[in-house]
Design an enzyme around this catalytic site. Structure first.
Site, PDB file in Angstrom:
ATOM      1  N   ASP A  36       1.286  -1.208  -0.159  1.00  0.00           N
ATOM      2  CA  ASP A  36      -0.051  -0.198   0.169  1.00  0.00           C
ATOM      3  C   ASP A  36       0.865   0.784  -0.079  1.00  0.00           C
ATOM      4  O   ASP A  36       1.997   1.501   0.060  1.00  0.00           O
ATOM      5  CB  ASP A  36      -1.071  -0.290   1.226  1.00  0.00           C
ATOM      6  CG  ASP A  36      -1.563   1.339   1.452  1.00  0.00           C
ATOM      7  OD1 ASP A  36      -2.628   1.643   0.268  1.00  0.00           O
ATOM      8  OD2 ASP A  36      -1.577   2.034   2.153  1.00  0.00           O
ATOM      9  N   THR A  60      -0.662   4.851   1.467  1.00  0.00           N
ATOM     10  CA  THR A  60      -0.707   5.627   2.210  1.00  0.00           C
ATOM     11  C   THR A  60       0.271   4.818   3.946  1.00  0.00           C
ATOM     12  O   THR A  60      -0.855   3.940   3.953  1.00  0.00           O
ATOM     13  CB  THR A  60      -2.201   6.342   2.102  1.00  0.00           C
ATOM     14  OG1 THR A  60      -1.981   6.599   1.224  1.00  0.00           O
ATOM     15  CG2 THR A  60      -2.119   6.982   3.905  1.00  0.00           C
ATOM     16  N   ASP A  79      -1.479  -1.224   6.193  1.00  0.00           N
ATOM     17  CA  ASP A  79      -1.530  -0.491   7.826  1.00  0.00           C
ATOM     18  C   ASP A  79      -3.157  -0.306   8.366  1.00  0.00           C
ATOM     19  O   ASP A  79      -3.084   0.013   9.049  1.00  0.00           O
ATOM     20  CB  ASP A  79      -0.719   0.916   8.028  1.00  0.00           C
ATOM     21  CG  ASP A  79      -1.367   1.995   7.058  1.00  0.00           C
ATOM     22  OD1 ASP A  79      -1.856   1.624   6.027  1.00  0.00           O
ATOM     23  OD2 ASP A  79      -0.823   2.779   7.497  1.00  0.00           O
TER      24      ASP A  79
END
Length: 774
Positions: free
Chosen positions: A461, A463, A661
């Site tokens: 990912d 961000t 996250d």
């Protein structure tokens, strides 16, 4: 088919974990669910009325209450009981499921008991050896001083307490193995030592019953020294093994010792020192310089620099301010502050780390199945080889044939070591998981370690994984005749009244420069445009370029050109105008983590293909990918599309690690071969992952793969040694070299070799504690 009592998943009896409790068989889909079931506070689903589908295996009713099982076998995790003891399958001492002072005391008590038996056994066995072998020592002819009859009775008297007292546990474990139909190492030891001792006792008490082929120089041959010395050597091996094995738990003990013992609670304005385990969520706690932070929480007064190295592995202190989270067991350095307790007791990060490390250390890697399948046939095969050895030597061996046959059969039984095979994998996993925890990596189970070694593609990912995860002010560029600090001060003063996500980045930038915010009047927010208001009698506008230009304000071409370039680099540009003049702009972006570029390069050197999978817009994603050298970008995808992408990629027969996250990453993390969650992310993402990086740093992915490769190499070394040791040792003990070299292996040498084979496997695994991961 039965269902897992923890997660409710339907499981296959032949391929899953099984535990018998209260005469009921329970099956589990994974080691993770098994450990939850066995924990002192089992996290069962609600009772049957709330979860009607969750029942024990084979449709049996769940017991109304389950006594917490506290001890398990490192080689057979399905063996559990609520008190210390020995494994009924392999005879090894059971270990506590939950690390504690009591479990350490139990380990120390076991070591003391073995030490006492070894010392007394050695004191008695040495004279037996001298009596038996004295005539072989140059210059020492024992037969001139002590008659055969007296020597025989002395050997019997001295060796009996060694074998029947010091070595009584061998016979008890052997009897249990026969009762349970789980033949093991102690079956072989007890058979060999018992045969040597029983025959020797018969030779002393009833010499006329002994066949002539056992006689040597007119007297029956005795094997008291073999039985006594083998017993002492096996005890020595157990002692060394217990001490070395205790070192494998250093990681857990080290983590436990990190916890603060006391805290300073502030209640009704009064500060009181209390035990850390008395803290309740919501308590206000004062932390002074040099003290450990007692629990997880949030700073509500003051600020400080905090050493989080024991949790994150990062040596540099972290600056913490009001509103920021602090972690229990980390060390406050320079400033005093007041915090509000958040997670306490078993909910703290440290407690979760200890629990996860313990669960992972007891999990089993798939490679262990090879050793398990071999071990299942090992002991019967060794007994069969011992019988064949006795028969061959008795029929075709030199005189005294039966004596040779007896000694070589005992050597075969004694030298074989199934424990080295059984320990090869779990001991490496235990040390490796502990090493990972000390480096800021939490491994859920051994399966993750084995799979991580084979990773070919890393899907990440953007961000919060590649980037910090929150907007930051990266540039403040004033127009001519305007001061940078002044326009930032005015912008922040306006943004204080705004609810826009970018406002916090501007305010944080002003706070970093220690700028005083000014009062604002006539504040107004224009949806989709910006904000405006009056400050120091000046009309200030802050927002998009169109918002500024629609107010009739011109922007210099040089500023516009610079802004366009920044936008190509994935920065958001916020313009500011003061009294109808363009005063400059602010550049805001989700900054790439400082460690990310180097981490990407190191991962590429490992041969990994790196793919960015993000819900962000394509321009921003491609800009970050270009800067970092990422191989492929898949942007503007939702959580389901992320999951589907991972599933499709797996169909190409590649091994995938996914890092993320957020909640939106959880499905993809669960679908990947190895899900790696950033510890700075959400609980759902962490629960879905096989590995959690406490620091939330992509460099941890490199360390996790490096550790995985080190652990798997170590396991293969252990398995190779265990297989080669037994493959060579058993034939040599049987006398295969005798026709060529005249070499025979004494049962005592066989006992020494067997004892040290397990120790060598443990010592090899302990090398992982110092393995380089950077």
């Amino acid at each position: 088919m039965p269902t897992d009592p923890i997660c409710g998943m339907t499981v296959d009896e032949s391929t899953t974990y099984k535990v018998e409790r209260d005469s009921t068989d329970y099956y589990f889909c994974s080691q993770h669910c098994l450990d939850k079931f066995l924990s002192p506070s089992p996290t069962f689903p609600a009772p049957a009325e709330a979860s009607p589908g969750l029942s024990p295996a084979k449709g049996a009713p769940r017991p109304s209450s389950l006594a917490p099982a506290s001890f398990t076998c490192p080689m057979h995790p399905e063996v559990v009981q609520d008190h210390p003891g020995d494994c009924p399958k392999c005879g090894m001492a059971l270990e506590s499921l939950v690390a504690s002072v009591d479990s350490d005391a139990n380990d120390d008590g076991r070591i003391r008991a073995v030490t006492n038996r070894f010392r007394i056994g050695a004191i008695l066995a040495i004279p037996v050896l001298i009596l038996a072998m004295g005539d072989m020592i140059p210059g020492l002819e024992m037969s001139k001083f002590i008659s055969y009859r007296l020597s025989s009775w002395l050997q019997l008297a001295l060796s009996t307490p060694v074998i029947l007292w010091a070595g009584n546990s061998f016979f008890l474990k052997a009897w249990q193995s026969i009762k349970n139909r789980q033949l093991n190492m102690f079956t072989l030891i007890a058979t060999g030592v018992g045969a040597a001792y029983s025959y020797s006792v018969a030779a002393v008490l009833f010499p006329t019953l002994i066949p002539a082929s056992f006689y040597h120089q007119g007297n029956p041959g005795l094997y008291f020294e073999s039985g006594a010395v083998i017993t002492v050597l096996v005890l020595l091996g157990q002692l060394l093994e217990a001490k070395a094995h205790r070192r494998t738990g250093d990681a857990i003990r080290g983590l436990m010792n990190l916890a603060a013992k006391t805290a300073h609670r502030i209640k009704d304005g009064v500060e009181t020192a209390i035990p850390a385990d008395s803290i309740a969520a919501g308590d206000r706690l004062r932390v002074r310089p040099g003290e450990k932070i007692p629990v997880d929480g949030v700073i509500i007064e003051g600020s400080s620099s905090i050493d989080e190295s024991m949790i994150t592995g990062e040596p540099m202190p972290t600056q913490k301010r009001i509103g920021e989270k602090v972690i229990g067991a980390t060390i406050n350095q320079t400033g005093a502050f007041v915090m509000q307790a958040g997670q306490v007791g078993s909910d703290t990060l440290l407690s979760q780390i200890i629990r996860m490390v313990g669960e992972a250390q007891r999990s089993r890697a798939p490679i262990q199945r090879l050793a398990d399948s071999v071990a299942g046939y090992f002991v019967p095969a060794v007994v069969f080889i011992a019988v064949i050895t006795f028969a061959v030597w008795a029929l075709w061996g030199p005189e005294p044939a039966l004596a040779y046959a007896f000694a070589n059969a005992i050597a075969v039984l004694i030298i074989a070591c199934p424990c080295a095979l059984g320990l090869a994998t779990p001991i490496s996993v235990m040390v490796g998981v502990g090493r990972a925890a000390q480096s800021g990596m939490l491994v859920r189970d051994a399966v993750a370690i084995e799979k991580a070694e084979k990773i070919t593609h890393l899907v990440t990912d953007k961000t919060g994984t590649l980037t910090i995860g929150k907007p930051q002010l990266t540039i403040c560029l004033p127009a001519e005749s305007w001061d940078k600090s002044r326009i930032l001060q005015l912008a922040a003063s306006l943004e204080r009244h705004s609810e826009h996500p970018l406002a916090q980045a501007v305010l944080a930038g002003a706070a970093a420069d220690k700028l005083e915010l000014l009062p604002v009047t006539d504040f107004e927010s224009v949806t989709g445009g910006g904000v405006l208001g009056s400050i120091d009698k000046k009309r200030v506008l802050l927002g998009k370029r169109k918002f500024i230009m629609d107010a009739g304000i011109d922007i210099a071409e040089s500023l516009l050109d610079t802004a366009v370039e920044l936008q190509k680099e994935a920065q958001t540009v916020v313009w500011i105008a003061i009294d109808n003049q363009a005063a400059g702009f602010l550049g805001i972006s989700d900054t790439i983590k400082e460690s990310t570029p180097a981490a990407i390069k190191r991962l590429h050197k490992l041969g990994l293909k790196i793919i960015m999978l993000t819900g962000d817009n394509r321009d921003t994603a491609e800009s970050v990918a270009r800067e970092l050298g990422i191989d492929r970008v898949v942007a503007e995808v939702d959580p389901k599309e992320k999951h589907d992408f991972i599933k499709k990629l797996k169909s190409e027969h590649v091994v995938i690690a996914m890092t993320g996250d957020g909640i939106n990453d959880a499905p993809a993390l669960a679908e990947a071969d190895v899900g790696i969650a950033m510890g700075t992310g959400t609980d759902i993402a962490i629960e879905s992952a096989a590995i959690t990086l406490v620091k939330g740093d992509l460099d941890g992915v490199y360390k996790a793969i490096a550790l995985s490769r080190a652990v798997m190499t170590n396991i293969r070394q252990n398995l190779f040694f265990a297989f080669i040791y037994n493959a060579l040792g058993v034939p040599i003990a049987a006398g295969i070299l005798y026709p060529f070299t005249g070499t025979l292996l004494s049962p005592m040498i066989a006992g020494a070799a067997m004892s040290f084979s397990s120790v060598s496997v443990i010592l090899n695994a302990l090398r992982l504690k110092s393995s380089a991961l950077s």
